[in-house]
Scaffold this active site. Structure first.
Site, PDB file in Angstrom:
ATOM      1  N   ASP A   1      43.557  32.861 -10.182  1.00 17.61           N
ATOM      2  CA  ASP A   1      44.471  32.233 -11.146  1.00 17.61           C
ATOM      3  C   ASP A   1      44.744  30.753 -10.891  1.00 17.61           C
ATOM      4  O   ASP A   1      45.292  30.084 -11.770  1.00 17.61           O
ATOM      5  CB  ASP A   1      45.821  32.981 -11.143  1.00 17.61           C
ATOM      6  CG  ASP A   1      45.864  34.076 -12.197  1.00 17.61           C
ATOM      7  OD1 ASP A   1      44.878  34.233 -12.938  1.00 17.61           O
ATOM      8  OD2 ASP A   1      46.895  34.774 -12.272  1.00 17.61           O
TER       9      ASP A   1
ATOM     10  N   HIS B   1      36.096  28.464 -10.188  1.00 13.20           N
ATOM     11  CA  HIS B   1      35.528  28.802  -8.882  1.00 13.20           C
ATOM     12  C   HIS B   1      34.005  28.857  -9.045  1.00 13.20           C
ATOM     13  O   HIS B   1      33.486  29.578  -9.908  1.00 13.20           O
ATOM     14  CB  HIS B   1      36.059  30.150  -8.396  1.00 13.20           C
ATOM     15  CG  HIS B   1      37.536  30.132  -8.131  1.00 13.20           C
ATOM     16  ND1 HIS B   1      38.107  29.364  -7.125  1.00 13.20           N
ATOM     17  CD2 HIS B   1      38.573  30.770  -8.745  1.00 13.20           C
ATOM     18  CE1 HIS B   1      39.429  29.534  -7.128  1.00 13.20           C
ATOM     19  NE2 HIS B   1      39.731  30.384  -8.099  1.00 13.20           N
TER      20      HIS B   1
ATOM     21  N   GLY C   1      38.399  31.575 -17.809  1.00 16.43           N
ATOM     22  CA  GLY C   1      38.315  30.229 -17.223  1.00 16.43           C
ATOM     23  C   GLY C   1      38.506  30.218 -15.719  1.00 16.43           C
ATOM     24  O   GLY C   1      38.910  29.210 -15.149  1.00 16.43           O
ATOM     25  N   LYS C   2      38.199  31.329 -15.054  1.00 12.45           N
ATOM     26  CA  LYS C   2      38.480  31.410 -13.615  1.00 12.45           C
ATOM     27  C   LYS C   2      37.227  31.285 -12.743  1.00 12.45           C
ATOM     28  O   LYS C   2      37.242  30.611 -11.723  1.00 12.45           O
ATOM     29  CB  LYS C   2      39.184  32.741 -13.306  1.00 12.45           C
ATOM     30  CG  LYS C   2      40.547  32.878 -13.982  1.00 12.45           C
ATOM     31  CD  LYS C   2      41.132  34.257 -13.769  1.00 12.45           C
ATOM     32  CE  LYS C   2      42.469  34.418 -14.487  1.00 12.45           C
ATOM     33  NZ  LYS C   2      43.014  35.771 -14.363  1.00 12.45           N
ATOM     34  N   VAL C   3      36.166  31.985 -13.132  1.00 13.94           N
ATOM     35  CA  VAL C   3      34.954  32.010 -12.294  1.00 13.94           C
ATOM     36  C   VAL C   3      33.771  31.504 -13.111  1.00 13.94           C
ATOM     37  O   VAL C   3      33.538  31.971 -14.233  1.00 13.94           O
ATOM     38  CB  VAL C   3      34.674  33.453 -11.789  1.00 13.94           C
ATOM     39  CG1 VAL C   3      33.345  33.521 -11.053  1.00 13.94           C
ATOM     40  CG2 VAL C   3      35.811  33.931 -10.881  1.00 13.94           C
TER      41      VAL C   3
END
Ligand SMILES: NC(=O)c1ccc[n+]([C@@H]2O[C@H](COP(=O)([O-])OP(=O)(O)OC[C@H]3O[C@@H](n4cnc5c(N)ncnc54)[C@H](O)[C@@H]3O)[C@@H](O)[C@H]2O)c1
Length: 342
Positions: free
Chosen positions: A252, A267, A295-297
């Site tokens: 997050d 990430h 939109g995290k990894v």
């Protein structure tokens, strides 16, 4: 049977330095299913280590240290193979800090009579046993630490560093991740800190102080501090064992940074070892591909390995250790950066 009859065979921690998993990883690469996935995960973790701009965040959930994985994480910390830890409280307090106080986990059986165990004051985690009286000492040691510091809100990272200082002062033999992390100024975050042995100690601390100010754990401060590390890092990689709160908390920070108006990348790398699958929509089994939609990894260097961690984690860690790409990495000492920025 009496308590000592149950508690006689200690769980021994795996030493991933004592074997080189490279040949098996290289053979796994040419196979299929989870063997091939495991080989790909090992290579992605090694890519994180060889990218000098990459901050590596190790996420831990499950009963890992009680099952013999403590020294694997200790070696990763000691050799600068991870830069940040996000964990459950059980692993850091009930298991690591507990063993650092001189207590042990014991081999047992999942077929034991739980009624007999309860009568003897023994807690069971599948096929391992713990002395409940020793756990109570662990709880009360956390209270003693809280009683001895200024009453204010601390991030779990700040409090865990004080736990490391306490262990240094006691100078007990044996390896501890809490202690090794303090030495390296490596931040250890436990976002759900009270959901562990620490919770019992802190409840007692706050209850005993009645109206007087007391120590509290501020999980928002944890989130802000981890977000600051993300903002300060060019690339980031997640090495996730299990799932749960640590997996989501670490993922997050890309969104939190965006909300703060900071331009950060997703990430870049992500590896997860888990036995959870995606069909129930729960976080632990959610795919890393799905995390891209949030939109995290980023896409391209992510891999889930569907395996129980006691088998898969030492193989991945041993491969990366014996490749040696970590040798040029220094300690990032993110604790110092967080202290500076208040
Ligand atoms: N696990 C314990 O013995 C224990 C003890 C005291 C407190 N707690 C607290 O309970 C909360 C939940 O923690 P948790 O650690 O039980 O996590 P959890 O049960 O939330 O597990 C998260 C995910 O990790 C996966 N997982 C767990 N162990 C695994 C393994 N060995 N191999 C592969 N995947 C695995 C699970 O399938 C699950 O999907 C935390 O706040 C923790 O501090 C746990």
């Amino acid at each position: 049977m009496k308590k000592r009859d149950f508690l006689h065979k200690e769980v021994q921690h795996i030493d991933m330095k004592r074997f080189d998993s490279t040949p098996i990883i290289e053979q796994f690469e040419n196979t299929a299913f989870q063997a091939r996935n495991l080989a790909r995960a090992a290579k992605i973790y090694n890519d994180m280590l060889s990218n000098k701009d990459c901050t590596i965040i190790l996420c831990l959930a499950g009963s890992l240290f009680s099952a013999g994985l403590k020294n694997v994480v200790h070696d990763l910390v000691s050799n600068n193979m991870v830069d940040v830890i996000v964990s459950t409280g059980a692993i850091i307090v009930d298991q690591d800090f507990f063993e650092a106080l001189g207590f042990k986990h014991y081999q047992g059986t999942h077929n034991a009579s739980d009624n007999a165990l309860q009568k003897e004051g023994i807690d069971r985690i599948y096929d391992t046993f713990i002395d409940e009286d020793e756990l109570r000492i662990c709880d009360m040691t956390v209270k003693e630490i809280a009683d001895g510091i200024a009453p204010r809100a601390y991030s779990s990272r700040e409090f865990i560093r004080v736990m490391g200082e306490f262990l240094d002062h006691k100078n007990k033999p044996g390896c501890s991740v809490v202690r090794a992390a303090r030495k390296k100024e490596l931040p250890v975050f436990v976002p759900a800190f009270s959901d562990s042995s620490a919770g019992f100690g802190l409840v007692f601390h706050q209850w005993a102080r009645k109206e007087k100010p007391s120590v509290a754990i501020d999980s928002v401060k944890d989130f802000l501090e981890l977000t600051k590390i993300k903002v300060a890092s060019k690339d980031t990689g997640l090495l996730m064992i299990g799932g749960g709160v640590p997996k989501n908390f670490a993922q997050d920070v890309t969104v939190a940074a965006d909300i703060l108006g900071e331009k950060v990348a997703m990430h870049k790398y992500a590896v997860q070892i888990t036995v959870a699958d995606e069909r129930d929509g729960g976080l632990s089994g959610s795919t890393l591909k799905e995390a891209h939609s949030w939109g995290k990894v980023d896409e391209g260097s992510e891999q889930i390995v569907f395996s129980e961690a006691t088998i898969a984690f030492p193989l991945i860690a041993s491969y990366a250790y014996h490749r040696g790409d970590w040798k040029d990495r220094g300690a990032r000492e993110f604790n110092l950066l967080l202290d500076k920025r208040g």
